[in-house]
Design an enzyme around this catalytic site. Sequence first.
Site, PDB file in Angstrom:
ATOM      1  CB  CYS A 154      -1.017  -0.004   1.126  1.00 11.37           C
ATOM      2  SG  CYS A 154      -0.385  -0.531   2.701  1.00 11.37           S
ATOM      3  CB  ILE A 155       3.944   2.577   0.677  1.00  9.41           C
ATOM      4  CG1 ILE A 155       4.710   1.291   0.972  1.00  9.41           C
ATOM      5  CG2 ILE A 155       3.244   3.118   1.893  1.00  9.41           C
ATOM      6  CD1 ILE A 155       5.903   1.471   1.837  1.00  9.41           C
TER       7      ILE A 155
END
Lengths: 106, 158
Positions: free
Chosen positions: A105-106
Amino acid sequence: MTDQVSQDILTKIEFDDEGFMTDPGAWTPEIASAIAAREGISLTERHWIVINFNREEFEANGEAPTLRRITKNTEVDTKEIYSLFPGGPAKMAAKISGLGKPTGCI
Amino acid sequence: MTNGNRKLCLIASKGSLDMAYPPLILANSARMGGIEVDLFFTFWGLDIITKKKMKKLNVATVGNPNMHPWFHIPTLLGALPGMSAAASWMMRREIDKLDFPPVDEFIQTIIDSGAKVYGCKMSMDMMGLTQEDLVEGAEILGAMEMLDLADGAQVVFV
């Protein structure tokens, strides 16, 4: 008719429902160009910086790098990666690099 | 799968370190997947985009039931001087281990990704903040205008 030619390569390749290659080992640079063309992207030198980094990381770690890892370790920054791969750089760059759908998620 | 016109509107109303990350992670994930994002910072959430505060967000050690994995301390001890700083330090360390960026860097990434970042006008007036206090790239917006923006979006309140 380069588009037509490059699309032909893809008929021999297996994809999942979302268009990610099921066997990253079957990937070649020609396939990358064909997938990109199918997604409406014409690959430039700048795209290849990201794709080559993706492939190197995948070969070293068995998974696609996070976007943060790409932008920290290549000369392509966040703004540029979003313009290179419109419609979501995480998915699009992984797809063109022949890797599975990214989960980070980054 | 294409995300077509999918749009996410995140409202961040809390400014503690532990509550800053969820909306930022959601915003970033959405952008990475090609989803349009508006981030609206209101009340204490404004600290996340306030230049002087964004690097110094803290974890509350009193009245915060959500911190067990990092720090097992009874509420009374949590009130001791230095406890909040210690908990914040530990959380920053854990965040860094996961290779998540610190808040200021995360906001910059999110702005660079094309998400729109807004400070709530009423909250800013209440706290005496002006445009200069906000991180570069942030805009000021009233709640009514925010609701107009949220039309057709999935709205998440944090």
